[in-house]
Design a protein around this motif. Structure first.
Motif, short mmCIF file in Angstrom:
data_model
loop_
_atom_site.label_atom_id
_atom_site.label_comp_id
_atom_site.label_asym_id
_atom_site.label_seq_id
_atom_site.Cartn_x
_atom_site.Cartn_y
_atom_site.Cartn_z
N ASP A 209 0.85 -1.19 0.00
CA ASP A 209 0.00 0.00 0.00
C ASP A 209 0.88 1.24 0.00
OD1 ASP A 209 -1.68 2.16 0.94
OD2 ASP A 209 -3.13 0.68 1.64
N THR A 210 0.84 2.00 -1.11
CA THR A 210 1.63 3.22 -1.23
C THR A 210 0.73 4.46 -1.16
OG1 THR A 210 3.21 2.01 -2.60
CG2 THR A 210 3.32 4.40 -2.73
N GLY A 211 -0.53 4.28 -1.63
CA GLY A 211 -1.49 5.39 -1.55
C GLY A 211 -2.91 4.88 -1.32
N GLY A 212 -3.01 3.57 -1.01
CA GLY A 212 -4.33 2.97 -0.80
C GLY A 212 -4.45 1.59 -1.40
N SER A 213 -3.33 1.06 -1.90
CA SER A 213 -3.33 -0.16 -2.71
C SER A 213 -3.69 -1.45 -1.97
CB SER A 213 -1.97 -0.33 -3.38
OG SER A 213 -1.87 0.52 -4.49
N ILE A 214 -3.80 -1.40 -0.63
CA ILE A 214 -4.38 -2.53 0.11
C ILE A 214 -5.84 -2.20 0.45
CG2 ILE A 214 -4.42 -3.68 2.36
CD1 ILE A 214 -1.34 -3.60 2.33
N THR B 264 -11.20 18.13 11.78
CA THR B 264 -10.77 18.81 10.56
C THR B 264 -9.28 18.59 10.30
OG1 THR B 264 -10.63 20.93 9.40
CG2 THR B 264 -10.42 21.01 11.80
N LEU B 265 -8.97 18.39 9.03
CA LEU B 265 -7.59 18.27 8.55
C LEU B 265 -7.47 19.34 7.45
CD1 LEU B 265 -7.69 14.36 8.22
CD2 LEU B 265 -6.43 15.60 9.98
N PRO B 266 -7.17 20.58 7.84
CA PRO B 266 -7.37 21.72 6.93
C PRO B 266 -6.62 21.64 5.60
CG PRO B 266 -6.80 22.45 9.16
CD PRO B 266 -6.65 20.97 9.15
N ASN B 267 -5.47 20.96 5.59
CA ASN B 267 -4.68 20.95 4.35
C ASN B 267 -4.92 19.74 3.47
OD1 ASN B 267 -2.95 23.44 4.65
ND2 ASN B 267 -2.55 22.41 6.59
N LEU B 268 -5.95 18.96 3.83
CA LEU B 268 -6.17 17.70 3.13
C LEU B 268 -6.47 17.87 1.64
CD1 LEU B 268 -5.84 15.13 4.66
CD2 LEU B 268 -8.27 14.73 4.43
N ASP B 269 -7.04 19.01 1.29
CA ASP B 269 -7.36 19.23 -0.11
C ASP B 269 -6.11 19.24 -1.00
OD1 ASP B 269 -10.00 19.34 0.45
OD2 ASP B 269 -10.18 21.53 0.36
N TYR B 270 -4.95 19.38 -0.37
CA TYR B 270 -3.71 19.43 -1.14
C TYR B 270 -2.97 18.10 -1.15
CZ TYR B 270 -4.69 24.37 -0.69
OH TYR B 270 -5.30 25.60 -0.74
N ALA B 271 -3.53 17.11 -0.44
CA ALA B 271 -2.81 15.84 -0.29
C ALA B 271 -2.63 15.12 -1.61
CB ALA B 271 -3.54 14.95 0.72
N LEU B 272 -3.70 15.05 -2.39
CA LEU B 272 -3.64 14.31 -3.66
C LEU B 272 -2.58 14.93 -4.59
CD1 LEU B 272 -5.22 11.91 -5.00
CD2 LEU B 272 -6.56 13.65 -6.19
N VAL C 93 -8.49 9.24 -2.95
CA VAL C 93 -8.42 10.54 -2.27
C VAL C 93 -8.50 10.40 -0.74
CG1 VAL C 93 -10.91 11.07 -2.40
CG2 VAL C 93 -9.22 12.93 -2.44
N CYS C 94 -9.20 9.37 -0.25
CA CYS C 94 -9.34 9.19 1.21
C CYS C 94 -8.18 8.40 1.81
CB CYS C 94 -10.64 8.47 1.54
SG CYS C 94 -12.11 9.27 0.92
N THR C 95 -7.47 7.65 0.99
CA THR C 95 -6.43 6.76 1.51
C THR C 95 -5.04 7.38 1.44
OG1 THR C 95 -6.48 5.68 -0.67
CG2 THR C 95 -7.61 4.56 1.14
#
Lengths: 93, 490
Positions: B174-179, B298-306, B426-428
């Motif tokens: 799992d690197t970005g959600g792969s599991i 809240t995780l305010p910077n999450l919109d920038y994670a992807l 986006v969630c993982t």
């Protein structure tokens, strides 16, 4: 934004031969992804340190002792071309 | 024949240890099931029935002597990104089509010590890059619940094998959600452990600061059991954590009264299907009924994670995949006049389109003139995301969200739309950026397709995550199985 000549230059750096069609397609697709990535530039990070690993790493030390490793035969077993215990490659210069 | 193929590992281990069932019979059941469904599902790149047969016989001999290992007799699918001595390891790529490792990944070696019965190397997106297993050079895997849909990815073969009864449990990476995303799409439990809890030695690297190996199983108990066999320090991996490993099976039991559950609002926003939203909201009600305190987080910077991820992961990949140069292992295209030409032509022939795209993207983001603007900035954004999670975990014990915004999508549906494909993670993805553990458990159905609830924990908070997952699993009592009309049937 990224142009065809950038894509060709990056392909050279990455040692990837691209077909005409791939160069065309990647210019479009990389542009699309980079446009999305542009969003991070809007964040003010002037006082933020970069993170390379989320869990801080530390140097790992151990005694320099001789231990068993791969044999030469094993190390060469996956090579597309080997001879006399060496990897064989096309001419470099 | 008994349907052992449909049982959990912990149930089978009890039967085998008690002498009621032989490992060889369990294997027969799984191999028979493979014969009936593999042609339709295509979970495996390389099935290994002979090796499995020898391992099952060894497990039976050990059980007769009272000394069977903790994984003995349980047929397992191993994602083809993990090196297996003497069994080819392709990473779903033409580049490694004929590569036979001379060593085992540490996780494989540990499981061999516990009586591993490996039934095959599971299909995957090439070099673990993808969210649908459509990027495999060996053809796509299909979702056992609906054969016209993807199983998720990149560990889609591992998940499909377990969901279809072609393995009892599986290893993924799992690197970005792969599991978690394929577990969600296939109605299974999947866990990405804390970065460094499980050794990466022998895991072919995609993005070294994000990759982790983890279990894909049929319930939380099997997940805890398998994790306990994988976790622990490995001197062969310099990023491996030297931390005590708790007894996850014991830690998993117990109620969750008073546990503080945060629901990051950024992960409940647009893009969720109605079914996903309702299923997750149903879980929140159940958490409250179980005595947990549920509140918005809240995780305010999450919109920038992807965006940050799609710079960082390709950058690391472009560096890691430089090793595939036609010299030491893997493909070499013949007839090149010099070294540079050999590199370029070998890599052109060996890599598929998504891998080339990410190598190009990563090389660009690391190249002179762009490094600071892209890679440097993405690493700083990563710091902000790590801090967001740290702040949230000051107030909460766990955070919950959907695993993926939608159920499994159709084959071919997103192959032309890169961003749509990337959005399924986006969630993982934020979890990998922060290095924290997270599990996906089945939490409902939408149009007959399984949905996943993601439970995230603090660094090395696996015990709490498993306990919350176990309590929710009991409360939900998810019993659905793939149907016979669209899927493979139970």
């Amino acid at each position: 934004m990224i142009e065809r000549k950038d894509v060709e230059y990056v392909a050279l750096l990455a040692r990837l031969e691209l077909s005409e069609e791939e160069a065309e397609r990647f210019t479009r697709q990389l542009g699309q992804v980079l446009e999305h990535a542009e969003r991070i530039k809007s964040l003010d990070t002037s006082d933020v340190e970069p993170t390379s690993h989320a869990i801080p790493l530390k140097n790992v030390m151990r005694a320099d002792e001789v231990r068993p490793g791969l044999s030469q035969e094993e190390a060469l077993s996956g090579a597309p071309h080997s001879e006399g215990g060496y990897f064989v490659v096309p001419k470099i210069i | 024949m008994d349907s052992f193929y449909d049982m959990k590992a912990w149930e089978l281990l009890g039967l085998i240890a008690g002498g009621e069932v032989k490992a060889a019979e369990v294997l027969d059941s799984v191999l028979d099931r493979m014969e009936r469904v593999e042609e339709r599902v295509h979970s495996y790149i390389t099935p290994t029935p002979e090796e499995a047969r020898a391992a099952a016989d060894a497990a039976d001999r050990a059980a007769a002597g009272g000394g069977a290992g903790k994984a003995a007799g349980i047929p397992m699918a191993v994602k083809d990104v993990l090196c297996t001595r003497g069994v080819r390891t392709t990473c779903g790529s033409r580049m490694l089509e004929g590569y036979v490792p001379v060593y085992d990944a540490t996780v494989v070696e540990r499981l061999r010590g516990e009586g591993l019965v490996m039934v095959g190397k599971a299909n995957m997106d090439e070099f673990a890059m993808g969210s649908s297993t459509e990027n495999s050079a060996f053809g796509p895997t299909r979702n056992p619940w609906d054969l016209e849909r993807v199983p998720g990815g990149s560990s889609g073969g591992s998940a499909a094998a377990v969901a279809a009864g072609e393995a009892i449990w599986a290893l993924g990476s799992d690197t970005g959600g792969s599991i978690r995303q394929p577990a969600s799409f296939c109605g299974l439990v999947g866990m990405k452990p804390t970065y460094g809890l499980v050794s990466r030695y022998g895991l072919v690297a995609f993005a070294s600061s994000l990759d982790q190996v983890g279990p894909i199983t049929r319930d939380v108990k099997d997940c805890a059991l398998l994790l306990s066999l994988l976790a622990g320090h490995d001197p062969m991996d310099s990023t491996s954590l030297d931390a005590a490993v708790p007894d996850y099976l014991a830690a998993m039991e117990g109620d969750i009264r008073g546990i503080r559950v945060g629901v990051p609002r950024e992960l409940m926003q647009e893009g969720l299907t109605d079914g996903v939203r309702k299923a997750v909201e149903g879980c929140l009600d159940l958490f409250a009924r179980l005595g947990a305190e549920v509140e918005e987080a809240t995780l305010p910077n999450l919109d920038y994670a992807l965006s940050a991820y799609y710079i960082i992961a390709p950058a690391e990949a472009s560096s890691n995949l430089a090793r595939f140069d036609g010299v030491r292992y893997g493909l070499r295209v013949k007839g090149a006049d010099d070294m540079i030409e050999m590199y370029g032509r070998t890599r052109a022939a060996g890599f598929g389109p998504e891998v080339k795209r990410r190598i190009m993207l990563g090389t660009y983001a690391l190249s002179a003139g762009y490094y600071e603007a892209y890679y440097g900035q993405a690493q700083k954004v990563r710091t902000l995301i790590v801090r967001d999670f740290q702040d949230a975990f000051e107030r909460f014990d766990i955070l919950v969200s959907p695993t993926s915004p939608t159920p499994a999508f159709g084959l071919g549906e997103r192959t032309e739309d890169l961003l749509a494909m990337y959005l399924s993670d986006v969630c993982t993805i934020p979890v990998n950026l922060a290095g924290i553990p997270a599990i996906s458990i089945p939490c409902g159905l939408e149009d007959g397709l399984p949905l996943g609830l993601q439970i995230m924990g603090k660094v090395l908070g696996e015990a709490t995550v498993l306990r919350a997952a176990r309590a929710m699993e009991e409360a939900l009592s998810f019993k659905a199985r793939p149907g016979a009309e669209k899927g493979v049937g139970a």
